[in-house]
Design a protein around this motif. Structure first.
Motif, PDB file in Angstrom:
ATOM      1  N   ILE A   1     -35.218  -9.481 104.671  1.00  0.00           N
ATOM      2  CA  ILE A   1     -35.116  -9.750 103.234  1.00  0.00           C
ATOM      3  C   ILE A   1     -34.027  -8.883 102.617  1.00  0.00           C
ATOM      4  O   ILE A   1     -33.239  -9.339 101.777  1.00  0.00           O
ATOM      5  N   PHE A   2     -33.957  -7.632 103.036  1.00  0.00           N
ATOM      6  CA  PHE A   2     -32.892  -6.737 102.580  1.00  0.00           C
ATOM      7  C   PHE A   2     -31.529  -7.338 102.884  1.00  0.00           C
ATOM      8  O   PHE A   2     -30.653  -7.424 102.009  1.00  0.00           O
ATOM      9  N   TYR A   3     -31.338  -7.789 104.121  1.00  0.00           N
ATOM     10  CA  TYR A   3     -30.026  -8.312 104.522  1.00  0.00           C
ATOM     11  C   TYR A   3     -29.719  -9.668 103.902  1.00  0.00           C
ATOM     12  O   TYR A   3     -28.565  -9.941 103.536  1.00  0.00           O
ATOM     13  N   PHE A   4     -30.720 -10.529 103.751  1.00  0.00           N
ATOM     14  CA  PHE A   4     -30.471 -11.813 103.097  1.00  0.00           C
ATOM     15  C   PHE A   4     -30.108 -11.612 101.626  1.00  0.00           C
ATOM     16  O   PHE A   4     -29.184 -12.261 101.106  1.00  0.00           O
TER      17      PHE A   4
ATOM     18  N   GLU B   1     -25.926 -13.128 108.125  1.00  0.00           N
ATOM     19  CA  GLU B   1     -24.641 -13.269 107.437  1.00  0.00           C
ATOM     20  C   GLU B   1     -23.950 -14.576 107.821  1.00  0.00           C
ATOM     21  O   GLU B   1     -23.335 -15.241 106.972  1.00  0.00           O
ATOM     22  N   ALA B   2     -24.076 -14.966 109.087  1.00  0.00           N
ATOM     23  CA  ALA B   2     -23.488 -16.230 109.527  1.00  0.00           C
ATOM     24  C   ALA B   2     -24.186 -17.414 108.877  1.00  0.00           C
ATOM     25  O   ALA B   2     -23.537 -18.414 108.519  1.00  0.00           O
ATOM     26  N   CYS B   3     -25.493 -17.321 108.710  1.00  0.00           N
ATOM     27  CA  CYS B   3     -26.263 -18.386 108.058  1.00  0.00           C
ATOM     28  C   CYS B   3     -25.799 -18.582 106.614  1.00  0.00           C
ATOM     29  O   CYS B   3     -25.536 -19.707 106.179  1.00  0.00           O
ATOM     30  N   VAL B   4     -25.685 -17.486 105.887  1.00  0.00           N
ATOM     31  CA  VAL B   4     -25.250 -17.573 104.491  1.00  0.00           C
ATOM     32  C   VAL B   4     -23.834 -18.129 104.400  1.00  0.00           C
ATOM     33  O   VAL B   4     -23.534 -18.991 103.558  1.00  0.00           O
ATOM     34  N   ALA B   5     -22.954 -17.666 105.274  1.00  0.00           N
ATOM     35  CA  ALA B   5     -21.571 -18.164 105.273  1.00  0.00           C
ATOM     36  C   ALA B   5     -21.520 -19.657 105.556  1.00  0.00           C
ATOM     37  O   ALA B   5     -20.726 -20.395 104.953  1.00  0.00           O
ATOM     38  N   GLU B   6     -22.364 -20.139 106.469  1.00  0.00           N
ATOM     39  CA  GLU B   6     -22.369 -21.560 106.808  1.00  0.00           C
ATOM     40  C   GLU B   6     -22.868 -22.405 105.639  1.00  0.00           C
ATOM     41  O   GLU B   6     -22.332 -23.485 105.375  1.00  0.00           O
ATOM     42  N   VAL B   7     -23.883 -21.924 104.943  1.00  0.00           N
ATOM     43  CA  VAL B   7     -24.383 -22.666 103.777  1.00  0.00           C
ATOM     44  C   VAL B   7     -23.297 -22.755 102.708  1.00  0.00           C
ATOM     45  O   VAL B   7     -23.067 -23.818 102.118  1.00  0.00           O
ATOM     46  N   LEU B   8     -22.613 -21.667 102.451  1.00  0.00           N
ATOM     47  CA  LEU B   8     -21.534 -21.682 101.466  1.00  0.00           C
ATOM     48  C   LEU B   8     -20.395 -22.597 101.900  1.00  0.00           C
ATOM     49  O   LEU B   8     -19.797 -23.298 101.067  1.00  0.00           O
ATOM     50  N   LYS B   9     -20.119 -22.624 103.183  1.00  0.00           N
ATOM     51  CA  LYS B   9     -19.074 -23.510 103.699  1.00  0.00           C
ATOM     52  C   LYS B   9     -19.447 -24.969 103.486  1.00  0.00           C
ATOM     53  O   LYS B   9     -18.598 -25.792 103.118  1.00  0.00           O
ATOM     54  N   ARG B  10     -20.718 -25.296 103.706  1.00  0.00           N
ATOM     55  CA  ARG B  10     -21.155 -26.691 103.607  1.00  0.00           C
ATOM     56  C   ARG B  10     -21.351 -27.159 102.171  1.00  0.00           C
ATOM     57  O   ARG B  10     -21.064 -28.307 101.847  1.00  0.00           O
ATOM     58  N   THR B  11     -21.882 -26.293 101.334  1.00  0.00           N
ATOM     59  CA  THR B  11     -22.271 -26.740  99.983  1.00  0.00           C
ATOM     60  C   THR B  11     -21.488 -26.076  98.859  1.00  0.00           C
ATOM     61  O   THR B  11     -21.485 -26.568  97.732  1.00  0.00           O
ATOM     62  N   GLY B  12     -20.860 -24.939  99.152  1.00  0.00           N
ATOM     63  CA  GLY B  12     -20.085 -24.241  98.137  1.00  0.00           C
ATOM     64  C   GLY B  12     -20.915 -23.402  97.185  1.00  0.00           C
ATOM     65  O   GLY B  12     -20.360 -22.744  96.303  1.00  0.00           O
ATOM     66  N   GLN B  13     -22.223 -23.402  97.349  1.00  0.00           N
ATOM     67  CA  GLN B  13     -23.063 -22.637  96.421  1.00  0.00           C
ATOM     68  C   GLN B  13     -24.420 -22.346  97.052  1.00  0.00           C
ATOM     69  O   GLN B  13     -24.873 -23.052  97.940  1.00  0.00           O
TER      70      GLN B  13
ATOM     71  N   GLN C   1     -28.696 -28.350  93.097  1.00  0.00           N
ATOM     72  CA  GLN C   1     -28.826 -26.974  93.560  1.00  0.00           C
ATOM     73  C   GLN C   1     -28.954 -26.924  95.086  1.00  0.00           C
ATOM     74  O   GLN C   1     -29.380 -27.887  95.717  1.00  0.00           O
ATOM     75  N   THR C   2     -28.581 -25.786  95.637  1.00  0.00           N
ATOM     76  CA  THR C   2     -28.712 -25.550  97.075  1.00  0.00           C
ATOM     77  C   THR C   2     -29.711 -24.430  97.306  1.00  0.00           C
ATOM     78  O   THR C   2     -29.642 -23.380  96.651  1.00  0.00           O
ATOM     79  N   ALA C   3     -30.621 -24.654  98.251  1.00  0.00           N
ATOM     80  CA  ALA C   3     -31.646 -23.664  98.569  1.00  0.00           C
ATOM     81  C   ALA C   3     -31.623 -23.328 100.050  1.00  0.00           C
ATOM     82  O   ALA C   3     -31.461 -24.215 100.896  1.00  0.00           O
ATOM     83  N   ILE C   4     -31.795 -22.059 100.366  1.00  0.00           N
ATOM     84  CA  ILE C   4     -32.055 -21.622 101.736  1.00  0.00           C
ATOM     85  C   ILE C   4     -33.526 -21.249 101.823  1.00  0.00           C
ATOM     86  O   ILE C   4     -34.021 -20.471 101.004  1.00  0.00           O
ATOM     87  N   VAL C   5     -34.219 -21.797 102.797  1.00  0.00           N
ATOM     88  CA  VAL C   5     -35.615 -21.418 103.038  1.00  0.00           C
ATOM     89  C   VAL C   5     -35.712 -20.959 104.485  1.00  0.00           C
ATOM     90  O   VAL C   5     -35.434 -21.726 105.412  1.00  0.00           O
ATOM     91  N   THR C   6     -36.109 -19.708 104.700  1.00  0.00           N
ATOM     92  CA  THR C   6     -36.214 -19.189 106.066  1.00  0.00           C
ATOM     93  C   THR C   6     -37.614 -19.434 106.618  1.00  0.00           C
ATOM     94  O   THR C   6     -38.585 -19.570 105.883  1.00  0.00           O
ATOM     95  N   GLY C   7     -37.684 -19.496 107.944  1.00  0.00           N
ATOM     96  CA  GLY C   7     -38.961 -19.780 108.577  1.00  0.00           C
ATOM     97  C   GLY C   7     -39.503 -21.123 108.157  1.00  0.00           C
ATOM     98  O   GLY C   7     -40.716 -21.308 107.999  1.00  0.00           O
ATOM     99  N   ALA C   8     -38.601 -22.085 107.992  1.00  0.00           N
ATOM    100  CA  ALA C   8     -38.963 -23.363 107.367  1.00  0.00           C
ATOM    101  C   ALA C   8     -39.309 -24.461 108.360  1.00  0.00           C
ATOM    102  O   ALA C   8     -39.504 -25.607 107.969  1.00  0.00           O
TER     103      ALA C   8
END
Length: 246
Positions: A116-119, A68-80, A7-14
């Protein structure tokens, strides 16, 4: 139990505090963690310690384009993206409402609530397409009880709880669970923004008579981020040493 391998996780303020503890715990459970923070150097240090494919990303959670750029980069790197932990937050300066400036209000709202709304908007189309996802939002007991001298913080954390409950119900039939955690006072750097009187006010209300630790919050987040959290959604879990029981 609570296995996150694959699984792939994004954690903000990490880069520090609760976010660092959550990112570390999810990484140990097998997840590939995107350690997202405005402090790229700190995030890189955390990602290096986690290893297991973890990587750092610079994100300004007060900026929709950066999110939005952060989410796009994660999807680019991991696909999910399987897990999103919205942890980034600020306390804001202490003081009664008549001393709070419009600029302070808008900054705290942007970082603590709008982010949180935008993420969620950014990741949910992907999660809905895969019919799986876990979103964990870090709220606060202040959002339930209201802490004097912390109007912007209290208001935004109440908003996080309401947002969580609404979004959780919107996607409840799509394999996506959305939950929040409301910690009481936790020993992190955010306490440096508060006066000793504010910290005492919060600690004195805790039946356990101590602050929590980031690792204790991470333990709750781990369950809520896992496949085992399959019949729990639109809820707010207190991690308060007994301060709140509702």
């Amino acid at each position: 139990m609570f296995e996150l391998k694959g699984q792939t996780a994004i954690v903000t303020g990490a880069a520090t505090g609760i976010g660092e503890a959550i990112a570390t715990r999810l990484g140990k459970a097998g997840a590939t963690v995107a350690v997202a923070d405005l402090d790229l150097e700190g995030a890189t240090s955390v990602a290096t310690r986690i290893d297991n494919g973890a990587f750092a990303l610079k994100v300004d959670v007060s900026d929709k384009s950066s999110i939005e750029a952060c989410v796009a980069e994660v999807l680019k790197r991991t696909g999910q993206i399987d897990i999103l932990v919205n942890n980034a937050g600020i306390a804001g300066p202490a003081g009664p409402i008549w001393e709070q400036t419009p600029e302070t209000w808008e900054k705290v709202v942007a970082v603590n609530l709008s982010s949180i709304f935008y993420f969620c908007r950014a990741v949910l189309p992907h999660m809905r397409g895969r019919r799986y996802g876990r979103i964990v939002n870090i709220a606060s007991i202040a959002g339930k009880e209201g802490n004097p001298g912390m109007v912007p913080y209290s208001a935004t954390k109440a908003g996080v709880i309401g947002l969580t409950k609404a979004v959780g119900k919107e996607v409840a039939t799509e394999g996506i669970c959305v939950n929040a955690i409301s910690p009481a006072v936790v020993r992190t750097k955010i306490l440096e923004q508060l006066t000793p009187q504010q910290v005492s006010y919060m600690t004195d209300k805790i039946p356990m008579k101590r602050t929590g630790t980031p690792e204790e919050i991470a333990a709750v987040a781990h369950f809520l981020a896992s496949p085992d959290c399959s019949f729990v959604t639109a809820q707010c879990y207190d991690a308060s040493g007994g301060r709140a029981t509702y």
